[in-house]
Scaffold this motif. Structure first.
Motif, PDB file in Angstrom:
ATOM      1  N   ARG A  15      52.330  15.686  36.108  1.00 43.86           N
ATOM      2  CA  ARG A  15      53.699  15.469  35.627  1.00 43.86           C
ATOM      3  C   ARG A  15      54.083  13.999  35.712  1.00 43.86           C
ATOM      4  NH1 ARG A  15      58.518  14.827  37.570  1.00 43.86           N
ATOM      5  NH2 ARG A  15      57.883  15.087  39.740  1.00 43.86           N
ATOM      6  N   ARG A  16      53.665  13.327  36.781  1.00 46.61           N
ATOM      7  CA  ARG A  16      53.992  11.914  36.966  1.00 46.61           C
ATOM      8  C   ARG A  16      53.101  10.991  36.135  1.00 46.61           C
ATOM      9  NH1 ARG A  16      57.397  11.234  41.449  1.00 46.61           N
ATOM     10  NH2 ARG A  16      57.481  13.085  42.750  1.00 46.61           N
TER      11      ARG A  16
ATOM     12  N   ASP B  73      51.899  18.179  40.194  1.00 47.20           N
ATOM     13  CA  ASP B  73      52.846  17.083  40.391  1.00 47.20           C
ATOM     14  C   ASP B  73      52.271  15.759  39.872  1.00 47.20           C
ATOM     15  OD1 ASP B  73      55.410  16.151  41.467  1.00 47.20           O
ATOM     16  OD2 ASP B  73      54.178  15.008  42.851  1.00 47.20           O
TER      17      ASP B  73
ATOM     18  N   PHE C 191      53.891   4.024  44.617  1.00 42.26           N
ATOM     19  CA  PHE C 191      55.214   3.382  44.676  1.00 42.26           C
ATOM     20  C   PHE C 191      55.056   1.872  44.807  1.00 42.26           C
ATOM     21  CE2 PHE C 191      58.677   1.517  47.102  1.00 42.26           C
ATOM     22  CZ  PHE C 191      59.805   2.006  46.475  1.00 42.26           C
TER      23      PHE C 191
ATOM     24  N   SER D  14      62.483   8.994  46.559  1.00 46.05           N
ATOM     25  CA  SER D  14      62.227   9.464  47.933  1.00 46.05           C
ATOM     26  C   SER D  14      60.764   9.869  48.083  1.00 46.05           C
ATOM     27  CB  SER D  14      63.144  10.652  48.269  1.00 46.05           C
ATOM     28  OG  SER D  14      64.496  10.267  48.370  1.00 46.05           O
ATOM     29  N   LEU D  15      59.859   8.966  47.720  1.00 47.22           N
ATOM     30  CA  LEU D  15      58.429   9.303  47.788  1.00 47.22           C
ATOM     31  C   LEU D  15      57.919   9.198  49.223  1.00 47.22           C
ATOM     32  CD1 LEU D  15      57.135   7.668  44.494  1.00 47.22           C
ATOM     33  CD2 LEU D  15      57.524  10.078  44.964  1.00 47.22           C
TER      34      LEU D  15
ATOM     35  N   SER E 172      64.164   3.426  46.057  1.00 45.04           N
ATOM     36  CA  SER E 172      63.675   3.368  44.676  1.00 45.04           C
ATOM     37  C   SER E 172      62.944   2.052  44.427  1.00 45.04           C
ATOM     38  CB  SER E 172      64.834   3.490  43.686  1.00 45.04           C
ATOM     39  OG  SER E 172      65.598   2.311  43.693  1.00 45.04           O
TER      40      SER E 172
ATOM     41  N   ASP F  89      65.267  16.592  43.912  1.00 46.32           N
ATOM     42  CA  ASP F  89      65.599  15.792  42.732  1.00 46.32           C
ATOM     43  C   ASP F  89      65.250  14.319  42.946  1.00 46.32           C
ATOM     44  OD1 ASP F  89      66.788  15.662  40.052  1.00 46.32           O
ATOM     45  OD2 ASP F  89      68.289  14.402  41.006  1.00 46.32           O
TER      46      ASP F  89
ATOM     47  N   MET G 216      58.247   0.474  52.606  1.00 46.72           N
ATOM     48  CA  MET G 216      57.421   1.632  52.246  1.00 46.72           C
ATOM     49  C   MET G 216      56.020   1.543  52.849  1.00 46.72           C
ATOM     50  SD  MET G 216      57.659   4.578  50.660  1.00 46.72           S
ATOM     51  CE  MET G 216      58.717   4.782  49.226  1.00 46.72           C
TER      52      MET G 216
ATOM     53  N   HIS H 212      63.027  13.049  44.949  1.00 48.82           N
ATOM     54  CA  HIS H 212      61.566  12.919  44.973  1.00 48.82           C
ATOM     55  C   HIS H 212      61.017  12.912  43.550  1.00 48.82           C
ATOM     56  CE1 HIS H 212      57.385  14.497  45.433  1.00 48.82           C
ATOM     57  NE2 HIS H 212      57.372  13.646  46.428  1.00 48.82           N
ATOM     58  N   ARG H 213      61.514  13.824  42.734  1.00 44.84           N
ATOM     59  CA  ARG H 213      61.082  13.895  41.342  1.00 44.84           C
ATOM     60  C   ARG H 213      61.347  12.580  40.616  1.00 44.84           C
ATOM     61  NH1 ARG H 213      63.109  14.648  36.588  1.00 44.84           N
ATOM     62  NH2 ARG H 213      65.223  15.037  37.304  1.00 44.84           N
ATOM     63  N   ARG H 214      62.493  11.958  40.881  1.00 43.41           N
ATOM     64  CA  ARG H 214      62.841  10.699  40.225  1.00 43.41           C
ATOM     65  C   ARG H 214      62.116   9.500  40.826  1.00 43.41           C
ATOM     66  NH1 ARG H 214      67.389  11.404  36.914  1.00 43.41           N
ATOM     67  NH2 ARG H 214      68.458  13.362  37.333  1.00 43.41           N
TER      68      ARG H 214
ATOM     69  N   GLU I 158      51.459   8.780  47.170  1.00 48.21           N
ATOM     70  CA  GLU I 158      52.831   8.484  46.749  1.00 48.21           C
ATOM     71  C   GLU I 158      53.263   7.092  47.198  1.00 48.21           C
ATOM     72  OE1 GLU I 158      54.681  13.036  46.604  1.00 48.21           O
ATOM     73  OE2 GLU I 158      55.630  11.517  47.845  1.00 48.21           O
ATOM     74  N   VAL I 159      52.914   6.744  48.424  1.00 50.06           N
ATOM     75  CA  VAL I 159      53.299   5.434  48.956  1.00 50.06           C
ATOM     76  C   VAL I 159      52.599   4.321  48.174  1.00 50.06           C
ATOM     77  CG1 VAL I 159      53.059   3.920  50.956  1.00 50.06           C
ATOM     78  CG2 VAL I 159      53.893   6.270  51.256  1.00 50.06           C
TER      79      VAL I 159
END
Lengths: 220, 220, 220, 220
Positions: free
Chosen positions: B30-31, B27, B205, A34-35, A109, A27, B132, A29-31, B201-202
């Motif tokens: 979706r993002r 994924d 972010f 926690s990438l 986040s 959850d 990160m 990660h999806r939000r 992802e990093v």
């Protein structure tokens, strides 16, 4: 845990807690909290002697597997060499657990990263007047102020753990609800994984509120 | 791959890699990082002679099918006419693979599009001080600066591939972590699909952090 | 409901409504409108004597279980001590149900929290000219204005329920579509769970529009 | 379609198209582009005589059921009284289908709502220089400009359909890619549902880019 791991004191509850932490990771990660391989999560599985189950270092939190967890003692040392390496931040988890946390969740986040960098100069992010504050452990009215301490980010986790511990023992300046590491993310905790997860959700919600209010009105 | 495709050297690992790239697409779609038919992904399936599995041109990345992949050689030429057409950008994938990338992921996010357009004049987007950053390959402290090179967008992919290759071989000005094409998107890579996915992802972010910081504080 | 609960008048429809409210919770939690243990939802299961099924106090809305609901009378009193405790805000649900609501949904979104705090001084958030307004019950053209009343947040829910009831009975100043509690969230209602859910979606969409317009153009 | 519906010319393809439109609705609802009962979708199931399958009026797009579709003729009249009522905007779908669209998708996003209101005075939203433009039908280089016409919102759909049709037949001022209704949303189309879906994704992405660029740089 993988079948090669030493048998934990009682298997079934640990399996449940692994499942619950895996679900947290999915959850969060999806939000976007926690990438990459950021974040780490733990739960106390034995208070005496203090024993924690926690995520190993370097795994994707959106797709955690049962063999990516490690069991550590109060010094954050792995109980078996077959386990993956504990996270560099394991000492923060044990510090919190020694002072009553049943579960600790740490997330990264965007909002926490930016706000913690911006408010580091004040030493804390202060949030007051919102109903959602009542979702934090020990707050029963929205006419409250949450003071989320902010520490400079550091590679010296042992030193920060000492600071956190002394703050947890200081009744004049207690550490409540959670704390931020500047440009890094949020630590929070609760009696159980579910309670800590609620704290994460409430605090991340409030960080979004603070951000949005600033964007709309020009003031924090 | 469809059953009509020529048998790849060893079938099972390729099936796994197709599955993993399909999951990436789902994924990222979706993002909002791979909308429309944007983006392309590849993985090295043989280093010698260099052979890559990559997404064919023009497919929806959120719903990739096994027969929408193509196997190419080091010149980005399809190994079988039954395969779909390789992406126009296949030469960028092979250029990166020739210099050590095991997997290459290219995405089109809103943040990467806007930031790459804005910072093109500086030739790079510089990001420093965030925890990160440690999620990027080769960075071990947040007291680091990632320099993400930005190139003008172009239809002449062969020319850009040459530029990228010469930069990859230049120890004085190495290309690390990834690069941006202005108003277009991000290329990044890693030893494996999982490693490249972590880089995506990093970096995404961090692009969000840079954006949010600017919105909150007025400065990048 | 758990098998220990008293048999409701007719089991199957209640099971359907529990399923529908569980699904609401899952979707609203995913969207960030019901984080932590915030929000509460209810549906009238008998109009005479007035009987409501509602979420119990303190449960995660993203993972509601059938035994986390409670059945209450028109005074928001639980009909069985085996039920969990009703929400502190149950009196707002019964007040709305007494005046015709078939289902009541209360959510805490970031946009509703920030806008309700900002516009409290005006007593209402006024939204006009958007096609989406036609999704609100009783509005048939976009050339309409929705006036969403805003009340100060309070711990005295009984007093607020009285204010709401008198407003619902006042033809000169009717309470339509929903109302906001400042810094807290949105209450809306409809003939059915599906109708109330549509109102939530429409109003939350409009709150996002108001927010985005302000960010883009500098004016609300 | 429900079993009571008249047998369509060939059942299986229609079932596939219903499934594909249901999947569009689920994804667009999740993204916030089709909240409440907003939006409508259609696909040509017979070009001669022109026959369209489209969503009926007033249903939740995130949970469409097979019996919530209607089959209409070129005048947007339902072919069977057992069908649900066609959307008020069905005439826009048939107008587009008469001029070659194979599928039409209409969505209500926050970005489209706000941008269409803001740029109505210019009659169009102009977007240029982005790679993602190449995802629009007929554009092959990022050195292009998409001109998305904007019309005032109206309850007189028949009149707007006439305007749209005359514009579609005007080679000097063709209507390409899609159009916006101010404060309302986006219409776009393609040869197939998949093609129209790609156009929606590309245009919504570009609306986000325009919005984000404005927020970051102060200019559109």
């Amino acid at each position: 845990m993988s079948s090669e791991s030493p048998a934990p004191p009682c298997t079934d509850p640990i399996d449940d807690q692994i499942r619950e932490l895996i679900e947290c990771g999915r959850d969060f990660h999806r939000r976007g909290w926690s990438l990459g391989t950021s974040s780490n999560y733990s739960v106390v599985i034995d208070p005496e002697p203090l024993t924690l189950l926690m995520t190993g270092s370097g795994f994707d939190k959106g797709r955690l597997q049962p063999d990516q967890f490690v069991i550590v003692n109060e010094n954050a040392e792995s109980l078996d060499e077959a386990f993956p390496k504990p996270s560099a931040e394991a000492l923060l988890h044990t510090a919190l657990a020694k002072h009553g946390a049943g579960a600790v969740l740490h997330t990264h986040s965007v909002a926490a990263t930016v706000l913690s960098e911006h408010f580091l100069k004040d030493g804390a992010l202060r949030i007051e007047g919102y109903e959602m504050l009542k979702g934090l452990s020990g707050i029963t009215t929205h006419e409250s102020e949450a003071v989320i301490a902010i520490y400079p980010n550091t590679q010296d986790i042992a030193a920060l753990a000492t600071v956190i511990e002394s703050r947890l023992q200081n009744p004049a300046s207690p550490l409540r609800h959670g704390f931020l590491m500047a440009g890094h993310g949020l630590y929070t905790w609760g009696d159980s994984i579910a309670a800590a997860r609620r704290q994460i959700e409430v605090l991340e919600f409030l960080f979004e509120v603070v951000t949005q209010k600033r964007l709309l009105t020009g003031s924090f």
